[in-house]
Motif scaffolding. Structure first.
Motif, mmCIF file in Angstrom:
data_model
loop_
_atom_site.group_PDB
_atom_site.id
_atom_site.type_symbol
_atom_site.label_atom_id
_atom_site.label_comp_id
_atom_site.label_asym_id
_atom_site.label_seq_id
_atom_site.Cartn_x
_atom_site.Cartn_y
_atom_site.Cartn_z
ATOM 1 N N ALA A 188 118.387 -49.355 63.908
ATOM 2 C CA ALA A 188 117.005 -49.832 63.813
ATOM 3 C C ALA A 188 116.062 -48.697 63.435
ATOM 4 O O ALA A 188 115.120 -48.890 62.653
ATOM 5 C CB ALA A 188 116.577 -50.460 65.137
ATOM 6 N N SER A 228 116.465 -48.093 59.764
ATOM 7 C CA SER A 228 116.002 -49.191 58.916
ATOM 8 C C SER A 228 114.521 -49.490 59.059
ATOM 9 O O SER A 228 113.879 -49.929 58.101
ATOM 10 C CB SER A 228 116.796 -50.470 59.229
ATOM 11 N N TYR A 229 113.957 -49.248 60.257
ATOM 12 C CA TYR A 229 112.583 -49.678 60.521
ATOM 13 C C TYR A 229 111.662 -48.557 61.000
ATOM 14 O O TYR A 229 110.458 -48.770 61.111
ATOM 15 C CB TYR A 229 112.589 -50.800 61.564
ATOM 16 N N GLU A 241 111.113 -52.874 51.561
ATOM 17 C CA GLU A 241 111.948 -52.389 52.661
ATOM 18 C C GLU A 241 111.401 -51.105 53.274
ATOM 19 O O GLU A 241 111.710 -50.777 54.430
ATOM 20 C CB GLU A 241 113.372 -52.150 52.168
ATOM 21 N N HIS A 242 110.595 -50.380 52.501
ATOM 22 C CA HIS A 242 109.974 -49.164 53.030
ATOM 23 C C HIS A 242 108.528 -49.398 53.448
ATOM 24 O O HIS A 242 108.061 -48.789 54.422
ATOM 25 C CB HIS A 242 110.033 -48.042 51.993
ATOM 26 N N ILE A 267 107.350 -51.952 54.876
ATOM 27 C CA ILE A 267 107.339 -52.604 56.190
ATOM 28 C C ILE A 267 107.408 -51.592 57.328
ATOM 29 O O ILE A 267 107.019 -51.867 58.466
ATOM 30 C CB ILE A 267 108.513 -53.610 56.298
ATOM 31 N N ARG A 268 107.875 -50.390 57.013
ATOM 32 C CA ARG A 268 107.996 -49.344 58.034
ATOM 33 C C ARG A 268 106.642 -48.969 58.636
ATOM 34 O O ARG A 268 106.579 -48.488 59.774
ATOM 35 C CB ARG A 268 108.651 -48.096 57.445
ATOM 36 N N SER A 301 106.706 -51.800 61.267
ATOM 37 C CA SER A 301 107.915 -52.053 62.056
ATOM 38 C C SER A 301 108.255 -50.910 63.011
ATOM 39 O O SER A 301 108.907 -51.142 64.040
ATOM 40 C CB SER A 301 109.107 -52.324 61.122
#
Length: 228
Positions: A51, A54-55, A74-75, A77-78, A81
């Motif tokens: 996690a 990924s986050y 995908e980046h 959202i970091r 997240s």
């Protein structure tokens, strides 16, 4: 009129704050139980590490996006997240407790959507400042940049109250000064990383944003602009 017998002596915690707390603790519970082999099977032991990869938020990833002009979802959202991933159960529990305490104080004055926006926007701002300044630092994870944004909202409310009382308004910054002093102490004694930059950034953004999000705040600012 409501009956006095039906009036609660304690104001309830705003639902949006409770929801955020439950998400934080729910995710942490899954990580903790998985690490002990109670759920998820053998692969659950690595849920937390996966996690974070990924986050979690990382300054190198942000700088790569800026240098290449590429912003994959995908980046991106970091920026949000990372709030919900913590390094340990204690980390999540302490952050969750502060979220409830500061969220209740701010949420009792701000609307639900304003409280949520203050928390999330401060988290994003804190991550952005961390990404720009803290090169080569470890992963940024945890709820604290958003909590410090709520501290910014708390400070704004205290600043207003002290002004109305005719007291010295700099006293509103006592809490943030105390917390930063603690962080500095532990950083010098035990070593630390640049995550304090995200906390300071979250606080500063939260304080400024509160001028607009507080009840009647935008109307007051617009009236002052027109008056000038």
């Amino acid at each position: 009129m409501s009956s006095p017998d039906n009036t609660s002596p304690v104001n309830p915690i705003p639902p949006v704050v409770v929801a955020l707390f439950l998400v934080v603790i729910g995710i942490e519970a899954a990580f903790s139980l998985g690490a002990r082999g109670l759920i998820g099977g053998p692969g659950a032991v690595g849920w937390r590490s996966a996690a974070i990869q990924s986050y979690g938020f990382n300054s190198d990833i942000m700088k790569w996006m800026l240098q290449n002009g590429v912003y994959p979802g995908e980046h991106m959202i970091r920026f949000v997240s990372f709030i919900f991933v913590h390094g340990t159960f204690t980390h999540a529990l302490f952050g969750g407790a502060m979220l409830l305490a500061l969220g209740k104080f701010v949420g009792d004055v701000f609307s639900g959507w304003a409280t949520l926006l203050l928390f999330l926007a401060s988290s994003v701002a804190g991550a952005a400042i961390f990404g720009l300044v803290a090169g080569g630092q470890p992963w940024l994870i945890g709820v604290f940049p958003g909590v410090y944004g709520l501290i910014g909202g708390f400070t704004y409310l205290m600043w207003l109250k002290l002004g109305q009382m005719g007291a010295q308004q700099y006293r509103a910054f006592t809490l943030i000064g105390f917390l930063m002093g603690i962080q500095l102490f532990f950083g010098l004694v035990f070593g630390g990383n640049g995550d304090w930059l995200a906390d300071v950034g979250g606080f500063a953004f939260g304080f400024v944003l509160s001028f607009f999000l507080a009840p009647g705040g935008w109307s007051k600012i617009r009236a002052k602009i027109r008056h000038r």
